[in-house]
Design a protein around this motif. Structure first.
Motif, PDB file in Angstrom:
ATOM      1  N   HIS A 180       0.838  -1.203   0.000  1.00 18.33           N
ATOM      2  CA  HIS A 180       0.000   0.000   0.000  1.00 18.33           C
ATOM      3  C   HIS A 180       0.873   1.254   0.000  1.00 18.33           C
ATOM      4  O   HIS A 180       0.578   2.232  -0.705  1.00 18.33           O
ATOM      5  N   GLU A 181       1.936   1.236   0.776  1.00 21.25           N
ATOM      6  CA  GLU A 181       2.833   2.394   0.813  1.00 21.25           C
ATOM      7  C   GLU A 181       3.497   2.635  -0.536  1.00 21.25           C
ATOM      8  O   GLU A 181       3.870   3.768  -0.850  1.00 21.25           O
ATOM      9  N   ARG A 182       3.655   1.573  -1.328  1.00 20.12           N
ATOM     10  CA  ARG A 182       4.248   1.702  -2.661  1.00 20.12           C
ATOM     11  C   ARG A 182       3.205   2.030  -3.715  1.00 20.12           C
ATOM     12  O   ARG A 182       3.495   1.989  -4.910  1.00 20.12           O
ATOM     13  N   GLY A 183       1.992   2.283  -3.308  1.00 23.17           N
ATOM     14  CA  GLY A 183       0.945   2.590  -4.268  1.00 23.17           C
ATOM     15  C   GLY A 183       0.170   1.380  -4.729  1.00 23.17           C
ATOM     16  O   GLY A 183      -0.527   1.436  -5.751  1.00 23.17           O
ATOM     17  N   GLY A 184       0.285   0.272  -4.012  1.00 26.78           N
ATOM     18  CA  GLY A 184      -0.502  -0.911  -4.328  1.00 26.78           C
ATOM     19  C   GLY A 184       0.211  -1.958  -5.141  1.00 26.78           C
ATOM     20  O   GLY A 184      -0.366  -3.015  -5.434  1.00 26.78           O
ATOM     21  N   GLU A 185       1.450  -1.723  -5.525  1.00 25.94           N
ATOM     22  CA  GLU A 185       2.157  -2.703  -6.340  1.00 25.94           C
ATOM     23  C   GLU A 185       2.996  -3.620  -5.468  1.00 25.94           C
ATOM     24  O   GLU A 185       3.364  -3.279  -4.351  1.00 25.94           O
ATOM     25  N   GLY A 186       3.311  -4.794  -6.005  1.00 25.32           N
ATOM     26  CA  GLY A 186       4.240  -5.651  -5.303  1.00 25.32           C
ATOM     27  C   GLY A 186       3.788  -7.094  -5.208  1.00 25.32           C
ATOM     28  O   GLY A 186       2.610  -7.425  -5.346  1.00 25.32           O
ATOM     29  N   THR A 187       4.772  -7.973  -5.008  1.00 19.71           N
ATOM     30  CA  THR A 187       4.522  -9.398  -4.809  1.00 19.71           C
ATOM     31  C   THR A 187       5.273  -9.842  -3.558  1.00 19.71           C
ATOM     32  O   THR A 187       6.122  -9.118  -3.027  1.00 19.71           O
ATOM     33  N   VAL A 188       4.941 -11.024  -3.126  1.00 17.63           N
ATOM     34  CA  VAL A 188       5.637 -11.613  -1.980  1.00 17.63           C
ATOM     35  C   VAL A 188       5.952 -13.061  -2.329  1.00 17.63           C
ATOM     36  O   VAL A 188       5.134 -13.760  -2.949  1.00 17.63           O
ATOM     37  N   ARG A 189       7.135 -13.504  -1.960  1.00 11.60           N
ATOM     38  CA  ARG A 189       7.572 -14.865  -2.226  1.00 11.60           C
ATOM     39  C   ARG A 189       7.875 -15.592  -0.931  1.00 11.60           C
ATOM     40  O   ARG A 189       8.120 -14.977   0.105  1.00 11.60           O
ATOM     41  N   ALA A 190       7.885 -16.920  -1.023  1.00  8.06           N
ATOM     42  CA  ALA A 190       8.248 -17.767   0.107  1.00  8.06           C
ATOM     43  C   ALA A 190       8.862 -19.044  -0.446  1.00  8.06           C
ATOM     44  O   ALA A 190       8.580 -19.444  -1.582  1.00  8.06           O
ATOM     45  N   GLY A 191       9.695 -19.686   0.343  1.00  9.92           N
ATOM     46  CA  GLY A 191      10.320 -20.926  -0.063  1.00  9.92           C
ATOM     47  C   GLY A 191       9.877 -22.080   0.814  1.00  9.92           C
ATOM     48  O   GLY A 191       9.431 -21.888   1.953  1.00  9.92           O
ATOM     49  N   ALA A 192       9.984 -23.300   0.283  1.00  5.75           N
ATOM     50  CA  ALA A 192       9.624 -24.492   1.050  1.00  5.75           C
ATOM     51  C   ALA A 192      10.415 -25.681   0.533  1.00  5.75           C
ATOM     52  O   ALA A 192      10.555 -25.873  -0.679  1.00  5.75           O
ATOM     53  N   ILE A 193      10.947 -26.480   1.463  1.00  3.18           N
ATOM     54  CA  ILE A 193      11.534 -27.764   1.094  1.00  3.18           C
ATOM     55  C   ILE A 193      10.372 -28.690   0.723  1.00  3.18           C
ATOM     56  O   ILE A 193       9.334 -28.693   1.390  1.00  3.18           O
ATOM     57  N   PRO A 194      10.502 -29.487  -0.343  1.00  2.00           N
ATOM     58  CA  PRO A 194       9.364 -30.298  -0.787  1.00  2.00           C
ATOM     59  C   PRO A 194       8.763 -31.214   0.274  1.00  2.00           C
ATOM     60  O   PRO A 194       7.570 -31.547   0.194  1.00  2.00           O
ATOM     61  N   VAL A 195       9.547 -31.586   1.303  1.00  2.00           N
ATOM     62  CA  VAL A 195       8.994 -32.454   2.347  1.00  2.00           C
ATOM     63  C   VAL A 195       8.189 -31.671   3.386  1.00  2.00           C
ATOM     64  O   VAL A 195       7.510 -32.271   4.226  1.00  2.00           O
ATOM     65  N   GLU A 196       8.226 -30.325   3.332  1.00  2.00           N
ATOM     66  CA  GLU A 196       7.510 -29.514   4.315  1.00  2.00           C
ATOM     67  C   GLU A 196       6.048 -29.348   3.895  1.00  2.00           C
ATOM     68  O   GLU A 196       5.567 -28.256   3.579  1.00  2.00           O
ATOM     69  N   LEU A 197       5.302 -30.442   3.903  1.00  2.00           N
ATOM     70  CA  LEU A 197       3.947 -30.442   3.360  1.00  2.00           C
ATOM     71  C   LEU A 197       2.995 -29.506   4.098  1.00  2.00           C
ATOM     72  O   LEU A 197       2.204 -28.798   3.446  1.00  2.00           O
ATOM     73  N   PRO A 198       3.010 -29.455   5.440  1.00  2.00           N
ATOM     74  CA  PRO A 198       2.091 -28.501   6.091  1.00  2.00           C
ATOM     75  C   PRO A 198       2.368 -27.050   5.697  1.00  2.00           C
ATOM     76  O   PRO A 198       1.430 -26.256   5.554  1.00  2.00           O
ATOM     77  N   TRP A 199       3.642 -26.686   5.507  1.00  2.00           N
ATOM     78  CA  TRP A 199       3.988 -25.326   5.097  1.00  2.00           C
ATOM     79  C   TRP A 199       3.535 -25.068   3.657  1.00  2.00           C
ATOM     80  O   TRP A 199       2.975 -24.011   3.354  1.00  2.00           O
ATOM     81  N   ILE A 200       3.745 -26.034   2.779  1.00  2.00           N
ATOM     82  CA  ILE A 200       3.307 -25.879   1.394  1.00  2.00           C
ATOM     83  C   ILE A 200       1.791 -25.758   1.334  1.00  2.00           C
ATOM     84  O   ILE A 200       1.243 -24.927   0.591  1.00  2.00           O
ATOM     85  N   GLU A 201       1.096 -26.549   2.126  1.00  2.00           N
ATOM     86  CA  GLU A 201      -0.361 -26.453   2.166  1.00  2.00           C
ATOM     87  C   GLU A 201      -0.808 -25.081   2.688  1.00  2.00           C
ATOM     88  O   GLU A 201      -1.783 -24.506   2.192  1.00  2.00           O
ATOM     89  N   SER A 202      -0.076 -24.550   3.664  1.00  2.00           N
ATOM     90  CA  SER A 202      -0.401 -23.223   4.188  1.00  2.00           C
ATOM     91  C   SER A 202      -0.207 -22.157   3.123  1.00  2.00           C
ATOM     92  O   SER A 202      -1.029 -21.236   2.981  1.00  2.00           O
ATOM     93  N   LEU A 203       0.877 -22.267   2.357  1.00  2.00           N
ATOM     94  CA  LEU A 203       1.155 -21.289   1.304  1.00  2.00           C
ATOM     95  C   LEU A 203       0.103 -21.345   0.203  1.00  2.00           C
ATOM     96  O   LEU A 203      -0.424 -20.311  -0.230  1.00  2.00           O
ATOM     97  N   THR A 204      -0.218 -22.542  -0.257  1.00  2.00           N
ATOM     98  CA  THR A 204      -1.189 -22.650  -1.351  1.00  2.00           C
ATOM     99  C   THR A 204      -2.571 -22.204  -0.888  1.00  2.00           C
ATOM    100  O   THR A 204      -3.323 -21.591  -1.650  1.00  2.00           O
ATOM    101  N   ALA A 205      -2.902 -22.491   0.383  1.00  5.07           N
ATOM    102  CA  ALA A 205      -4.192 -22.030   0.913  1.00  5.07           C
ATOM    103  C   ALA A 205      -4.253 -20.516   0.984  1.00  5.07           C
ATOM    104  O   ALA A 205      -5.341 -19.922   0.906  1.00  5.07           O
TER     105      ALA A 205
END
Length: 309
Positions: A110-135
Motif C-alpha cells: 500500500h505504501e508503494r501505491g498498491g504494487e508488489g509481490t511476496v515470495r516464500a520458499g519451502a523444502i518439498p517435504v515440508e507439506l504442512p507449510w506448502i499447504e499453508s502457502l497454497t491455501a
C-alpha cells in the motif's frame, strides 16, 4: 480458533537483539527436521533482525514457538517471507505467523501505491507449510538447489589466460560493479547499490577477505567470487555470489574462481563447500557447479502471490 489466531495464552511480539541465540536454535531445529543438517548462521539471524519486519510467536510460558520475518535487500516491490516453527510444539504458530507476514507485506505494498509481490520458499517435504502457502494463494514459481561438495575438491585444470587472486579493499567498488552488472541478467535480481551492499556484507561484519576472489583476463576484472560465513558452524565454505561479465562467459572464468575458493576453504580448515543456485538461471549456472563435482544436497520450491492478495 481460526488459522490467523494463536492458541489461547500465546502471543506475538517484535523480535529483540537478545533473541538471536534462541532464533538460531529454532531455525537449526527446523532445518534438521527438513533437510537433516543446520543451514543457518548467526550472520543470517543478524541480517533478518535488521530487515523490514520480524516477529515471534511465544507460548503462554514465554518460549519462542515460531519466528517470521520479511526480507527485501533494496527497495524493489517484492518481499520474501520466512516462517520457522519449532518441530516440537510450534506448528500452531505456522499459519498465524504467515497471516502476520502477509498483512505486513500488504501494508508495505500500500505504501508503494498498491504494487508488489511476496515470495516464500519451502523444502518439498515440508507439506504442512506448502499447504499453508497454497491455501493463502501462493503458486509455484521455480526451484533452487542447495549445492555441496566435500573437500578436497576434484582437481581442476588451470584456465589459460585467467588469473585469480584474493580481493583487495581498493577493488571493492569494481568488485560490486561486476556483481551488479552480471546479476542484472537474471530475472530475480533486486539492485541495492554499492553502499547498501557494503552495509549488508562488509562493514561491521566478520569477513574473511582471503576467501573473496577476483578473476582477471588481460588486466580486466572479468569475474568475482564472494564468500560468507553462512555455514561456518559445519566447517563449510559458502559461495555467496559468483559473477562473470557477459563478455567473458564460457571461457572458464567461473571454474577458475571456484577452484581458487575451494582450495582456500580447504586451507582454512573447511571440510566442504556449498552454494545456492536458481535452477531457472538463464546462464545455466548449475552446469558449472555440477561440472566441478558439486551435487544437490536438497532442493527448495519458490512460491509467489500478489502482496495485495
Amino acid at each position: 480458533m481460526s488459522d490467523d489466531e494463536l492458541p489461547e495464552g500465546w502471543s506475538f511480539r517484535p523480535t529483540r537483539d537478545e533473541d538471536a541465540g534462541d532464533l538460531l536454535a529454532l531455525v537449526h531445529a527446523s532445518d534438521m527436521t527438513a533437510v537433516g543438517f543446520a543451514d543457518f548462521a548467526p550472520e543470517d539471524v543478524a541480517e533478518a533482525l535488521a530487515g523490514p519486519y520480524s516477529t515471534v510467536a511465544v507460548t503462554a510460558a514465554g518460549a519462542i514457538a515460531g519466528w517470521g520475518y520479511l526480507e527485501n535487500p533494496g527497495t524493489a516491490p517484492r518481499d520474501f517471507l520466512e516462517v520457522y516453527v519449532h518441530p516440537e510444539g510450534g506448528r500452531p504458530a505456522m499459519r498465524p505467523l504467515l497471516a502476520r507476514m502477509l498483512a505486513e507485506a500488504a501494508r508495505r505494498a500500500h505504501e508503494r501505491g498498491g504494487e508488489g509481490t511476496v515470495r516464500a520458499g519451502a523444502i518439498p517435504v515440508e507439506l504442512p507449510w506448502i499447504e499453508s502457502l497454497t491455501a493463502a494463494g501462493f503458486e509455484f514459481v521455480k526451484q533452487y538447489a542447495r549445492m555441496q561438495l566435500d573437500l578436497p575438491a576434484p582437481a581442476v585444470d588451470p584456465v589459460p589466460g585467467v588469473t585469480v587472486r584474493p580481493v583487495r579493499e581498493a577493488d571493492m567498488a569494481e568488485f560490486f560493479e561486476v556483481l551488479d552488472v552480471a546479476f542484472r541478467d537474471t530475472p530475480d535480481y533486486q539492485p541495492t547499490g554499492y553502499d547498501r551492499w557494503r552495509e549488508r556484507f562488509l562493514d561491521g561484519h566478520r569477513v574473511r577477505l582471503d576467501e573473496w576472489f577476483v578473476a582477471e583476463v588481460d588486466g580486466t576484472m572479468a569475474g568475482i567470487l564472494q564468500s560468507s560465513e553462512q555455514s561456518e558452524a559445519v566447517d563449510e565454505g559458502w559461495v555467496k555470489h559468483l559473477a562473470v561479465r557477459a563478455e567473458f562467459r564460457k571461457r572458464g572464468v567461473g571454474r577458475a574462481l571456484l577452484a581458487a575458493a575451494f582450495a582456500r576453504y580447504l586451507a582454512n580448515g573447511r571440510v566442504s563447500a556449498g552454494l545456492g543456485v536458481d535452477l531457472a538461471n538463464p546462464t545455466e549456472a548449475v552446469r558449472l557447479y555440477t561440472g566441478v563435482g558439486m551435487r544437490a544436497a536438497y532442493q527448495a520450491n519458490i512460491y509467489e502471490r500478489a502482496a495485495l492478495g
